[in-house]
Design an enzyme around this catalytic site. Sequence first.
Site, PDB file in Angstrom:
ATOM      1  N   GLU A 100      -2.736   6.700   2.199  1.00 58.97           N
ATOM      2  CA  GLU A 100      -2.332   5.104   2.601  1.00 58.97           C
ATOM      3  C   GLU A 100      -3.352   4.713   3.670  1.00 58.97           C
ATOM      4  O   GLU A 100      -3.449   5.547   4.616  1.00 58.97           O
ATOM      5  CB  GLU A 100      -0.916   4.891   2.910  1.00 58.97           C
ATOM      6  CG  GLU A 100      -0.868   3.574   3.156  1.00 58.97           C
ATOM      7  CD  GLU A 100       0.773   3.400   3.554  1.00 58.97           C
ATOM      8  OE1 GLU A 100       1.101   2.455   4.471  1.00 58.97           O
ATOM      9  OE2 GLU A 100       1.797   4.294   3.319  1.00 58.97           O
ATOM     10  N   LYS A 106       0.709  -1.276   0.057  1.00 60.86           N
ATOM     11  CA  LYS A 106       0.080  -0.041  -0.063  1.00 60.86           C
ATOM     12  C   LYS A 106       0.834   1.253  -0.057  1.00 60.86           C
ATOM     13  O   LYS A 106       0.505   2.188  -0.625  1.00 60.86           O
ATOM     14  CB  LYS A 106      -0.985   0.083   1.149  1.00 60.86           C
ATOM     15  CG  LYS A 106      -0.394  -0.225   2.506  1.00 60.86           C
ATOM     16  CD  LYS A 106      -1.316  -0.064   3.456  1.00 60.86           C
ATOM     17  CE  LYS A 106      -1.127  -0.678   4.922  1.00 60.86           C
ATOM     18  NZ  LYS A 106      -0.718  -2.016   5.011  1.00 60.86           N
ATOM     19  N   THR A 107       2.079   1.136   0.571  1.00 62.35           N
ATOM     20  CA  THR A 107       2.897   2.706   0.589  1.00 62.35           C
ATOM     21  C   THR A 107       3.441   2.771  -0.647  1.00 62.35           C
ATOM     22  O   THR A 107       3.397   3.803  -1.298  1.00 62.35           O
ATOM     23  CB  THR A 107       4.003   2.395   1.544  1.00 62.35           C
ATOM     24  OG1 THR A 107       3.719   2.032   2.803  1.00 62.35           O
ATOM     25  CG2 THR A 107       5.029   3.281   1.363  1.00 62.35           C
TER      26      THR A 107
END
Length: 463
Positions: A168, A124-125
């Site tokens: 995020e 996700k980052t």
Amino acid sequence: MKSIIDLDHPCKVHFTGIGGISMSGFAELLLKKGFDVSGSDRAPTAITGKLEDLGAVITYGPHKADSVGDDVKLLVYTAAVSSDNPELVRAKQLNIPCIERGKLAGEVMLHYRNNYSVAGTHGKTTSTAMLSTVFIDAGFDPTVSVGGVFREIGGNFRIGGPDNFVIESCEYTDSFLNFHPTRAIITNIEAEHLDYFGTEERMRESFARFAGLLPADGLLAINSGIPGHKELFADVKCPIVTYSEKDENADFAARDISFDEYGCASFTVLHRGSALGKVTLAVPGVHNVANALGVAAMAFSEGIPFDVIAAGLERYHGIGRRFEKKGEVGGVTVIDDYAHHPTEIGATLEAAARYPHKTLWTVFQPHTYSRTAEFKNEIAEKLSLSDKIVLTDIYAAREVNTYGISSRDIADIIKTRFGKEVYCFDDFGEVVDFLLTNCCPGDLLITMGAGDVVKIGETLLGE
């Protein structure tokens, strides 16, 4: 919906644990919006220094009640802060509203028209940073909150226009259920944070509830490799598009994947079977093909031309602690990576296998006792993709060792089951001395983990 905080009417806000990667971003946002910001943290860092330069007043060391003034109108804390924290107790005594960091993020999202939430157990980052790069290139002028230091935006937060917010979105403690997404990407769902969720099924339910927050005119992009995704997201109100680096039947897929000498992929992007064009990445690993496809799925669905998407993905050169090259010392290349879950460890070491090296060294710092106890066998298996492994003590984070687990348990599995060289050290200084003696020119050294293992590589480079 009325927000608890009005970005157009500044007041004084205190952040307990202001130096956290996400907390600091929202503190920066409020500072730049004219808010009076105070905060506390264990020790000064580059992040807290930046906030102080912007006007924040920060106290360091153990949290103290008197850090919270009676002029504070809102206190923000992280999920790691206990209910008996002196600052939290003091704020409640003064009847100051207190909200968790995820709740503040949700409150801020109410001020934007389009909220793009990027969630998932892994990736996700990177996906958030990739999507932000594409949106910046496309003229979307996004506000961005990402869980890493991203050179493209000069940190972990970018303040853009009033329309688009890219964030995020973390599942831990159900934090992302406080959010107000209008679009979302879910990169994958695997057993993780079981110290909170208890079971993988409970965690999957949390992701389903997160997807259920999307409005009917929104969009959900999901990795088709998520087991049972059709059933899991059956009640989602908005359209769903799928993507996959393995399945050409997904709405967005990859064909003809190849790798350069540094393990960076080139591939053709397919949209429902038709080729849109080629993408060449500047970050290594097949897992980044999946991340790029999720971003392409969202951006293309938002009407961004494919050539702009491809150029943005090619321009993306990574984010801090994600296969980040720290430098070279004595002919040894030092890479740092945040991987701490078995899937992440495997993805990083598979990427490293394609990177130039003689011997691949991995210095791994296990993260939390609960995760280490739950996944010790899987961690050992993935670490064995490395030629030689060095283990440090477990990084406790928020936990105490009620599991009777240690890094030596992982080392024993690596030795007996996989027959690899593995070494354990209690002290970072011992690790540095060992590596200085044993690494050779041409070797690749990866410091890996979600704690402070990065210090080992940085110390080596200083030597």
